[in-house]
Design a protein around this motif. Structure first.
Motif, mmCIF file in Angstrom:
data_model
loop_
_atom_site.group_PDB
_atom_site.id
_atom_site.type_symbol
_atom_site.label_atom_id
_atom_site.label_comp_id
_atom_site.label_asym_id
_atom_site.label_seq_id
_atom_site.Cartn_x
_atom_site.Cartn_y
_atom_site.Cartn_z
ATOM 1 N N LEU A 119 52.361 40.714 41.347
ATOM 2 C CA LEU A 119 52.872 39.492 40.753
ATOM 3 C C LEU A 119 53.612 39.001 42.008
ATOM 4 N N LYS A 120 54.190 39.582 42.786
ATOM 5 C CA LYS A 120 54.990 39.080 43.885
ATOM 6 C C LYS A 120 54.128 38.551 45.076
ATOM 7 N N ALA A 121 52.803 38.931 44.959
ATOM 8 C CA ALA A 121 51.637 38.407 46.058
ATOM 9 C C ALA A 121 51.116 37.270 45.613
ATOM 10 N N MET A 122 51.261 36.967 44.323
ATOM 11 C CA MET A 122 50.775 35.729 43.586
ATOM 12 C C MET A 122 51.800 34.821 42.952
ATOM 13 N N PRO A 123 52.807 34.194 43.637
ATOM 14 C CA PRO A 123 54.181 33.605 43.142
ATOM 15 C C PRO A 123 53.656 32.351 42.432
ATOM 16 N N GLY A 124 52.413 31.689 42.783
ATOM 17 C CA GLY A 124 52.189 30.549 42.050
ATOM 18 C C GLY A 124 51.084 30.738 41.078
ATOM 19 N N GLY A 125 51.054 31.688 40.832
ATOM 20 C CA GLY A 125 49.734 32.330 39.613
ATOM 21 C C GLY A 125 48.803 32.948 40.243
ATOM 22 N N GLY A 126 47.930 33.500 39.406
ATOM 23 C CA GLY A 126 46.685 34.226 39.805
ATOM 24 C C GLY A 126 46.199 35.215 38.594
ATOM 25 N N ARG A 127 45.112 35.999 39.110
ATOM 26 C CA ARG A 127 44.762 37.073 37.989
ATOM 27 C C ARG A 127 45.052 38.674 38.492
ATOM 28 N N LEU A 128 45.679 39.394 37.650
ATOM 29 C CA LEU A 128 46.102 40.546 37.671
ATOM 30 C C LEU A 128 45.197 41.568 36.694
ATOM 31 N N ARG A 129 44.144 42.203 37.345
ATOM 32 C CA ARG A 129 43.338 42.923 36.457
ATOM 33 C C ARG A 129 43.487 44.642 36.665
ATOM 34 N N ALA A 130 43.815 45.299 35.530
ATOM 35 C CA ALA A 130 43.740 46.768 35.622
ATOM 36 C C ALA A 130 42.621 47.398 34.997
ATOM 37 N N GLU A 131 41.862 48.378 35.854
ATOM 38 C CA GLU A 131 40.724 48.837 35.029
ATOM 39 C C GLU A 131 40.865 50.434 35.203
ATOM 40 N N MET A 132 40.252 51.313 34.192
ATOM 41 C CA MET A 132 40.447 52.510 34.200
ATOM 42 C C MET A 132 39.284 53.276 33.886
ATOM 43 N N ARG A 133 38.472 53.877 34.560
ATOM 44 C CA ARG A 133 37.151 54.535 34.557
ATOM 45 C C ARG A 133 37.366 55.972 34.831
ATOM 46 N N ARG A 134 36.386 56.741 34.248
ATOM 47 C CA ARG A 134 36.375 58.173 34.388
ATOM 48 C C ARG A 134 35.046 58.237 35.558
ATOM 49 N N ALA A 135 35.672 58.698 36.981
ATOM 50 C CA ALA A 135 34.880 58.709 38.101
ATOM 51 C C ALA A 135 33.779 59.964 37.970
ATOM 52 N N ARG A 136 34.323 60.979 37.492
ATOM 53 C CA ARG A 136 33.716 62.386 37.320
ATOM 54 C C ARG A 136 34.366 63.445 36.574
ATOM 55 N N ALA A 137 33.952 64.402 36.253
ATOM 56 C CA ALA A 137 34.624 65.374 35.569
ATOM 57 C C ALA A 137 35.786 65.783 36.026
ATOM 58 N N GLY A 138 37.076 65.700 35.627
ATOM 59 C CA GLY A 138 38.430 65.866 35.977
ATOM 60 C C GLY A 138 38.928 64.793 36.676
ATOM 61 N N VAL A 139 38.542 63.721 36.828
ATOM 62 C CA VAL A 139 38.927 62.723 37.836
ATOM 63 C C VAL A 139 38.662 61.229 37.111
ATOM 64 N N VAL A 140 39.735 60.651 37.334
ATOM 65 C CA VAL A 140 39.849 59.191 36.569
ATOM 66 C C VAL A 140 40.481 58.331 37.807
ATOM 67 N N ARG A 141 39.503 57.199 37.524
ATOM 68 C CA ARG A 141 39.995 56.031 38.738
ATOM 69 C C ARG A 141 40.920 54.883 37.845
ATOM 70 N N ILE A 142 42.007 54.467 38.479
ATOM 71 C CA ILE A 142 42.693 53.428 37.821
ATOM 72 C C ILE A 142 42.826 52.564 39.109
ATOM 73 N N THR A 143 42.290 51.196 38.816
ATOM 74 C CA THR A 143 42.237 50.097 39.859
ATOM 75 C C THR A 143 43.196 49.008 39.432
ATOM 76 N N PHE A 144 44.074 48.659 40.040
ATOM 77 C CA PHE A 144 44.842 47.186 40.060
ATOM 78 C C PHE A 144 44.352 46.243 41.178
ATOM 79 N N ALA A 145 43.866 45.267 40.799
ATOM 80 C CA ALA A 145 43.270 44.095 41.517
ATOM 81 C C ALA A 145 44.107 42.902 41.250
ATOM 82 N N ASP A 146 44.325 42.059 42.294
ATOM 83 C CA ASP A 146 44.950 40.802 42.082
ATOM 84 C C ASP A 146 44.214 39.863 43.161
ATOM 85 N N THR A 147 44.619 38.355 42.665
ATOM 86 C CA THR A 147 44.116 37.471 43.756
ATOM 87 C C THR A 147 45.020 36.817 44.500
ATOM 88 N N GLY A 148 46.091 37.552 44.971
ATOM 89 C CA GLY A 148 46.936 37.077 45.867
ATOM 90 C C GLY A 148 46.598 37.329 47.443
#
Length: 496
Positions: free
Chosen positions: A467-496
């Motif tokens: 949010l600090k990287a987008m002071p004037g607004g933007g999109r913050l997206r959090a995604e959670m996926r299973r990469a493989r057995a025993g591994v979870v990938r959590i991604t935070f992506a912004d447009t800042g």
């Protein structure tokens, strides 16, 4: 299974179907050659009319061979009769055809009596030792009967039998019969030896296949990664544990340079091969590897030469383990030790600061209660009290950082801390109208052994930084996926 049992079973099994097709084709070829010889002889090479008649008798025989070959092909294609029985019937007719040829083309001196030997020899290949013996006895019986008919004049009119001619007939017939039987015995012996060799080869092949399968199971069962390469460092084999560690399938790595996993390991290979030549212990090395999912893992590996039976080095064997968790725990332990030392110093400093700070605050409170109400002085005293409280909070926060709380690892659905974090963010003053918050979470629970409060703090920090990287607004997206057995990938992506 003994060799003798293998011989019996091999003979009972019969020849392969493709062999019988070759036998039929070979028989047609021989018939064509005989027809060509007959035509050539009848065209002028025959010494006299008798010889021309003798060899000209081949023509009707060739027609019979072609007709029988067609019948054999149909039976082989459509009949359910065992292949061994079909082969035996074909050789029985071959003996009769050769007998017909000998009868039609001459007497004791027929040149085609040698075809009996060819028939016996070929029969040993298709029918084995027992079939070769039976074929030789059958050929000898047919030849003897034919010669007896000629000698006694039962066919073609009576003949003058003299003691000399009778002795010649008996001698010629006996020698040929002995030749047929000897060839049969030799062919049977060779067929038995060939069958024994085939059984031994099959047993050796089966043993080698079982041994290879055992070695493959052992390599696949090892929990360390194992990769073999050729001398040009191209990957040859990859076991299952290696696939799990690096995230690549064996088919994707085969033929590629091993440097895509371990980087440039020229020096490490030289050190390892030198240690192997000197009889020393192979040195251990470490490298960072980027998995197919984009994770960075630390690998500890050793390199050994792959040698052939003659002792020649034909490649390399690289065994490795995933040290990511070990190194992470070591780093955590070192950090905890540093923080513990800082915490002990901080506790002492805080104690030394808080004691005079408490005395100062208490004194100001006493002065404020005893002095007459002067607005300016009261405001100054209030500032002193307020700043002393702020200083106390700063000391408390410093102690919290220097002495972090202990983590409590419990079974946690990782979706819940992320949902709670985004719910708090939507009511945070840091979110303005131009901000768009999106969550992409799996529909099924994502259980993991984690510290719920700690991971929620991580999510909160990542989201606030976005949010600090987008002071004037933007999109913050959090995604959670299973990469493989025993591994979870959590991604935070912004447009800042």
């Amino acid at each position: 299974m003994s060799v003798r049992e293998g011989n019996v079973r091999g003979e009972e099994a019969g020849p392969p179907r493709r062999w019988l097709w070759r036998l039929i084709a070979g028989r047609v070829v021989v018939a064509a050659l005989l027809l060509g010889m007959s035509a050539l002889w009848a065209g002028g090479l025959a010494a006299n009319a008798h010889e021309s008649h003798r060899l000209g008798g081949v023509v009707p025989l060739v027609g019979a061979v072609l007709a029988l070959s067609a019948s054999y092909a149909l039976a082989l294609r459509f009949s359910s009769l065992p292949l061994r029985a079909q082969a035996g019937a074909q050789f029985a007719f071959d003996a009769l055809l050769v007998t017909w040829l000998v009868w039609a083309t001459g007497d004791l001196n027929s040149p085609y009596s040698a075809l009996y030997i060819i028939a016996v020899s070929v029969a040993s290949i298709f029918l084995g030792a027992r079939g070769a013996l039976l074929m030789s006895v059958g050929c000898a019986a047919c030849y003897t009967a034919t010669m007896l008919v000629f000698a006694l004049g039962w066919v073609g009119g009576a003949r003058d039998l003299t003691p000399a001619s009778l002795a010649e007939a008996v001698e010629t017939t006996g020698l040929n019969d002995v030749a047929f039987l000897v060839v049969g015995l030799l062919a049977a012996r060779l067929a038995e030896r060939q069958t024994r060799s085939e059984v031994e080869v099959r047993e050796a092949t089966s043993a080698l296949a079982s041994l290879r399968a055992l070695h493959e199971r052992i390599v696949e069962s090892i929990r360390s990664g194992v990769i073999t390469t050729d001398l040009r460092r191209r990957v040859y084999t990859v076991n299952r544990a290696a696939e799990e560690m690096i995230g690549y399938a064996a088919e994707d790595l085969r033929g590629k340079d091993v440097s895509i996993l371990f980087g440039d390991i020229t020096r490490q290979i030289e050190d390892s091969l030198r240690a192997a030549d000197e009889g020393g212990v192979s040195p251990r090395h470490e490298a960072e590897c980027l998995t197919s999912e984009g994770f960075l893992v630390k690998l500890g590996y050793s390199i050994s030469p792959l040698s052939s039976e003659s002792g020649e080095t034909t490649g390399l064997v690289i065994t490795f383990q995933d040290l990511t968790d070990v190194r992470s725990m070591e780093e955590t332990s070192r950090r905890q030790e540093r923080l513990s030392a800082v915490g002990r110093v901080a506790a002492g400093i805080a104690h030394e600061i808080r004691n005079p700070l408490a005395a100062m605050r208490g004194s100001i409170q006493v002065l404020r209660s005893e002095m007459q109400a002067d607005p300016a002085q009261a405001e100054l005293m209030e500032i002193v009290l307020r700043e002393s409280d702020r200083l106390n909070r700063i000391i408390t926060d410093f102690l919290t950082y220097a002495r972090p709380r202990k983590f409590s690892l419990v079974e946690t659905d990782l979706r819940e801390p992320l949902r709670e974090t985004f719910a708090l963010l939507r009511h945070s003053p840091e979110v303005v109208d131009g901000h768009v918050l999106e969550e992409d979470l799996p529909e099924v629970p994502v259980p993991a052994l984690a510290d719920a409060e700690g991971i929620k703090q991580v999510f909160w920090n990542l989201a606030r930084n976005a949010l600090k990287a987008m002071p004037g607004g933007g999109r913050l997206r959090a995604e959670m996926r299973r990469a493989r057995a025993g591994v979870v990938r959590i991604t935070f992506a912004d447009t800042g």
